[in-house]
Design an enzyme around this catalytic site. Structure first.
Site, PDB file in Angstrom:
ATOM      1  N   HIS A 184      -6.069  -0.886  -4.800  1.00  0.00           N
ATOM      2  CA  HIS A 184      -4.699  -1.125  -4.314  1.00  0.00           C
ATOM      3  C   HIS A 184      -4.604  -1.953  -3.029  1.00  0.00           C
ATOM      4  CE1 HIS A 184      -3.987   2.555  -1.471  1.00  0.00           C
ATOM      5  NE2 HIS A 184      -5.266   2.228  -1.477  1.00  0.00           N
ATOM      6  N   HIS A 185      -5.724  -2.101  -2.291  1.00  0.00           N
ATOM      7  CA  HIS A 185      -5.679  -3.005  -1.126  1.00  0.00           C
ATOM      8  C   HIS A 185      -5.937  -4.469  -1.499  1.00  0.00           C
ATOM      9  CE1 HIS A 185      -5.232   0.263   1.625  1.00  0.00           C
ATOM     10  NE2 HIS A 185      -6.420   0.782   1.385  1.00  0.00           N
ATOM     11  N   ALA A 186      -6.482  -4.700  -2.685  1.00  0.00           N
ATOM     12  CA  ALA A 186      -6.852  -6.076  -3.052  1.00  0.00           C
ATOM     13  C   ALA A 186      -5.596  -6.931  -3.197  1.00  0.00           C
ATOM     14  CB  ALA A 186      -7.669  -6.070  -4.335  1.00  0.00           C
ATOM     15  N   ASN A 227      -1.122  -2.256   0.095  1.00  0.00           N
ATOM     16  CA  ASN A 227      -0.598  -3.586   0.422  1.00  0.00           C
ATOM     17  C   ASN A 227      -0.762  -4.572  -0.725  1.00  0.00           C
ATOM     18  OD1 ASN A 227      -3.416  -3.052   1.465  1.00  0.00           O
ATOM     19  ND2 ASN A 227      -3.404  -5.306   1.438  1.00  0.00           N
TER      20      ASN A 227
END
Lengths: 677, 677
Positions: A184-186, A227
């Site tokens: 989910h940060h990628a 993000n």
């Protein structure tokens, strides 16, 4: 109902590696992996594919190959521990094992740039020396890399895709993707935060493309803001992204304002990003569940997703040192149960973060049990924390711009009503000026600086004796506290008979006058000028205090001064002390800071003599629940701390008043002695 | 997951009457029925009683014997239709049939008086003549009776008891009691509203006595308030009673204030009665589900019941002529799913009202499917109605006194802060007086009556030319509209920079002055005096208008008067017209009523000439969504209705102003012509 436990045995074995169904061995240039089966949703009605399983899962131990030579909390055992606990608790045999495969390049490119794809795949050819050399670079991105990283990352993304497609095909109703590395940060163009490909985002794009499921809710309960996922759908109204995460003013990973409550999407996607940003660590079941009840489920009712994907990090779980929160397995079970009611039950759970192996195993088991149809356990009576309650309220107000099921409604933009509207600060200012004149004969102090006039005009008053009285109280505060009840949530109407203005200065002013002290009264609440919002970082309060100090206080007869700050006035007082240290030390006998629940302002670190003086001559009035009592470092920078047994800031100054009056009287009497010495 | 459908066949047959397991035939003096099995919770661990069924039901066609010779909506087929649809949809074979029996006297007396017990049992000996003779008496109680009534009522109560005890014993996790007559209107001392014994209340008392389940949530979604159940536990904090029902100001059955949102329990039970009283018919899925999300589930989180009992009337269902609401089977499924998450899944569904056979069958089937583990169906995107949103907000504010998970918090009692508080109406009044003087040179009109001074002092102003100007506008309104945003939900703090006072009179006053008309400006918002709340029925607005009419307007030179009402001022204007019809007809040229969303005041019915005059000379300004457009009768009592395309009352007067000004100018010019004639 877990009644399917009585069905005949599962068709899959129990050995761990024997269950990996992804054919090819690790292979860095593996974007030529066997293509995923093409699915035309319309051609495959669910009934044709009905089978004994309502729930599926994907898993492969091959994703454990991505590991860090130095050890790392994003460790391979994160997925094996979940696999093992589900197996030991007879969950896996009630679930259909779904095939796992690598994500295809064209699938990844639905979210990511070619450059990122190439960058990740190139990791395959890393030598040990390369890894050592690039450590600092990857550290900056909160990443570690390994030659098997691309393979594991491709499997992880491919696994979530297959889990999602199995639900879309009606092959299973729900699925759990036990995968790593997380996603989910990628970001579209960057790998970061232990994440290489954004597994969930890619799966959402693929399932939109390949099935009739178009409206997707991604619920991200990982303790960090997702993000990358929010970015992937920031302008896309078909994917509703909701995240609960520690935010702490943007100081918690991934940092910055993107995870703030006002970061709500853009363009057509405005309102389709919903951030519930916890202001502090320590959130627990009640906080999460109440956010679901009051924000997430009402929005979901209005959005009506065709599919729900949980970005299921378990780092808000009790026991996770990174998350420092307290969500219990039962709490995760309740959240899963609520989400299960959406989309006719079509739900994908995809593992994200979570670094305490015991906690993620117990949490994943609780989630899986609900996915399998068990009822969540009974929770003890729970109430949300004050911090969570405020956050939920504020998010609800913010999102009420976009979602009718949320309230309170924010006020109408002022412009449309300008001809007949009076701003409340203007009204209260006029009231206060009138009150000070009528009751205490106090006069307006003119300001001769344009920026200050624009912001503080008619907000500074003094007693008529200010030039001659040698004792002076400088009182910096904001407007009185206006407490109201709203009668109507649709129109922000105030129930006026239950509403009142609390003017905390009244008692102090009356007392000071009776004692014969002069008073300089400063309302440090700056008028919005121009109509844009003031930044809280601008020290207008300090500026007006310094101006008054230089142009009035220094010219008066007052040689014995006490500074009193209240609420935001405390920072203005501290700013004055820092900027006019020399003359303040000469004439100020004492400082009273009634900070309430605000942060206690700190003395400038580079002037030890000032700090010592402040320590010796100040009192700080705080409620008994103020965070300063957990912070011995700040405590030491102040003198007496008055801990008042009163949690409501509004009543604090009333309860503290006898102590404050005693302190001031004491200072003024001592001062005259000192003055003679 | 409904996977238990694959289990071996059920041990019960499918024939209807063959399944009645209650031995004795109807017998009026049947309080000596076979005693219920005694259960000591500790001695019967759930594991010992585990069986193939997770869900049970009770049913007996013997309860169909209670019937009305004239036919009645509470008809015997209510239960058989539910039984049949569950049978046809293969639900019953997944459920354990639980024994049904008559309630024991000592069980009934846990809730009811001996007198009521005797009264109901005595019905057994009714002759046909008795029934005919007592029809009026029972009609008044909304009851019909029959010699088999006591038997059916005893079975109905006993059935709910057995369903509840089966859950308490862990024999089943959930149970559905398909019973009639219903129970929730039956008060401790009175049968009423189709109800004889309060089935659910008795079952709750029995299960508390006989098991370890002590904290019970009774959720009553019958469209009528369950007065009997609320009464039975009004001072009891161990049973949380929550009801959603049509209320309509107490004008919907069972009428009166007991079902109002401020009827919250008493003594130790304060806060344990929660009424969600719909102000109008027509509520649907979104309204009910949002009430669950925002009120019921947060309270349940805080209460943590050991057992949930649904008083499941299906008369809010789409198609029920009595309920006139629109809850769909899917809506009932979602509510059931939410309640299933409580108490570890221990749930009893007990039938109450519901009179459309198709609707109750479909609703009961949807509830049963969720009880059996199916996911509720996907709902289309839904938003709650404005009326429901307001009700939910107001209930939430009311109950926030008792439940920490609810907000907004109501304001602190004024008394504690009196020394430093200023009431908002006082502040706004001072502002307005000051504004009228500064801007328009308007003067305070003294009131010479003590009651009026107490309530309206400094709220009446006039232009200085009032004695000499022959054109006069009398403007009756309330305070300006204060619109605010709350910054903090815990302390009711106002976000002042986003808040403002809307003074709808500004534009009218400026215009009137420019046109050369005199103005009498009356703020009809009465000060609370003494500190108790004013009753809305007291016509203080009318009283002050009549006083001003007699003591000022009649003494001025004004022979051409226009009356303008705004908001609550409209009723004050109408009251003046009714009380001073003769002189009003002589001098008033026109009436403008800017009613907004308030009710349109009506002319006195007994004076046709006045009504005709009002019809010819008034305009009524309402937003396009005003209910008057569904009410042609009221429409006819007014002249021109200005339907303004603006739903926000706050903006209505702005948008309507050109029309209002045109009307007044027109009236004043015509008047001078007429005056000459």
């Amino acid at each position: 109902m877990a009644s399917s436990s009585r069905s005949s045995g599962p068709p899959v074995g129990l050995g761990q590696d024997s269950m990996d169904v992804d054919g090819p061995a690790p292979n860095g240039s593996a974007n030529d992996a066997s293509p995923a089966p093409r699915l035309r949703a319309s051609s495959m009605p669910a009934t044709l594919r009905a089978n004994a399983y309502h729930v599926g899962y994907v898993y492969s131990s091959k994703m454990m190959s991505h590991s860090c030579v130095h050890g790392h909390c994003e460790q391979p055992e994160r997925i094996s521990r979940i696999f093992d606990i589900l197996n030991q608790n007879d969950c896996l045999k009630k679930m259909k094992r779904l095939p796992i495969r690598r994500v295809l390049r064209e699938e990844a490119l639905l979210v990511h740039s070619q450059a990122l794809w190439d960058k990740v795949l190139a990791l395959h050819s890393l030598t040990d020396q390369d890894i050592a050399d690039s450590e600092a670079y990857y550290n900056d991105l909160s990443l570690y890399v390994h030659p098997t990283t691309p393979y594991a990352a491709q499997l992880s993304a491919g696994g979530v895709i297959e889990a999602t497609l199995a639900v879309a095909r009606g092959e299973v109703k729900k699925a759990f993707a036990i995968v790593r590395p997380p996603g989910h940060h990628a970001e579209p163009d960057e790998h970061m935060g232990f994440c290489f490909f954004n597994n969930v985002s890619i799966a959402a794009k693929v399932v939109q493309l390949k099935s009739t499921l178009k409206r997707i809710l991604i619920l991200d309960w990982d303790v960090h803001h997702g993000n990358g996922t929010q970015r992937a759908f920031y302008d896309d109204p078909s994917v509703l992204y909701i995240s609960l995460h520690r935010y702490e003013g943007g100081n918690f990973y991934p940092n910055g304002p993107f995870g703030s409550m006002t970061s709500c999407g853009e363009g057509a996607g405005l309102g389709y990003s919903v951030n519930i940003p916890w202001p502090e660590k320590g959130m627990g079941d009640a906080d999460y569940i109440l956010a679901f009840q009051k924000i997430i489920m009402p929005i979901a009712l209005e959005f009506s997703p065709d599919l729900v994907i949980i970005s299921a990090g378990f780092d808000a779980a009790e026991g996770d040192d990174l998350g420092e929160c307290h969500v219990s397995p039962a709490g995760y079970a309740h959240m899963t149960h609520m989400l299960s009611s959406l989309a006719g039950g079509k739900l994908v759970v995809a593992l994200e973060g979570g670094y305490c192996l015991d906690a993620i195993a117990a949490s994943a088991l609780a989630v899986t049990r609900v996915v399998l149809g068990e009822m969540p356990p009974q929770l003890p009576p729970l109430t949300a924390s004050e911090a969570a309650t405020e956050t939920i309220w504020q998010v609800s107000a913010e999102q009420s711009k976009y979602w009718k099921n949320l309230d309170p409604k924010v006020c109408e933009p002022m412009e449309e009503l300008e001809q007949i509207a009076i701003s409340l600060p203007e009204l209260l200012k006029a009231h206060r000026q009138d009150y000070l004149f009528r009751t205490h004969g106090m006069l307006e102090v003119p300001l001769m600086s344009v920026p200050l006039i624009e912001r503080f005009n008619a907000q500074v008053s003094c007693t008529p004796d200010i030039m001659d009285n040698d004792t002076l109280i400088v009182f910096a505060h904001e407007f009185g506290n206006l407490a109201v009840e709203l009668d109507s949530v649709m129109f922000c109407n105030v129930r006026q008979e239950h509403s009142y203005l609390i003017d905390c200065s009244k008692e102090l002013l009356t007392w000071a006058k009776a004692e014969g002290y002069a008073v300089l009264d400063v309302n440090v609440y700056p008028k919005p000028f121009p109509k844009s919002k003031l930044k809280h970082t601008d020290d207008y309060g300090g500026a007006v205090m310094v101006y008054l100090w230089d142009n009035y206080v220094q010219l008066t007869a007052a040689r014995r001064v006490v500074l009193v700050g209240h609420g935001p006035g405390c920072n203005a007082i501290m700013s004055l002390i820092a900027q006019r240290a020399a003359s303040v030390l000469k004439t100020v006998e004492g400082v009273v800071q009634v900070v309430g629940l605000h942060n206690v302002p700190t003395t400038p670190p580079n002037t030890p003599s000032l700090r010592q003086w402040y320590f010796d001559n100040s009192i700080v009035v705080v409620p008994s629940n103020h965070p300063i009592f957990h912070d011995s470092k700040t405590m030491k920078k102040h003198g007496q701390v008055f801990r008042i047994d009163e949690e409501k800031p509004i009543k604090l100054i009333i309860k503290a008043m006898p102590g404050i009056q005693g302190f001031i009287k004491d200072k003024f009497s001592n001062a005259s002695v000192n003055g003679d010495a």
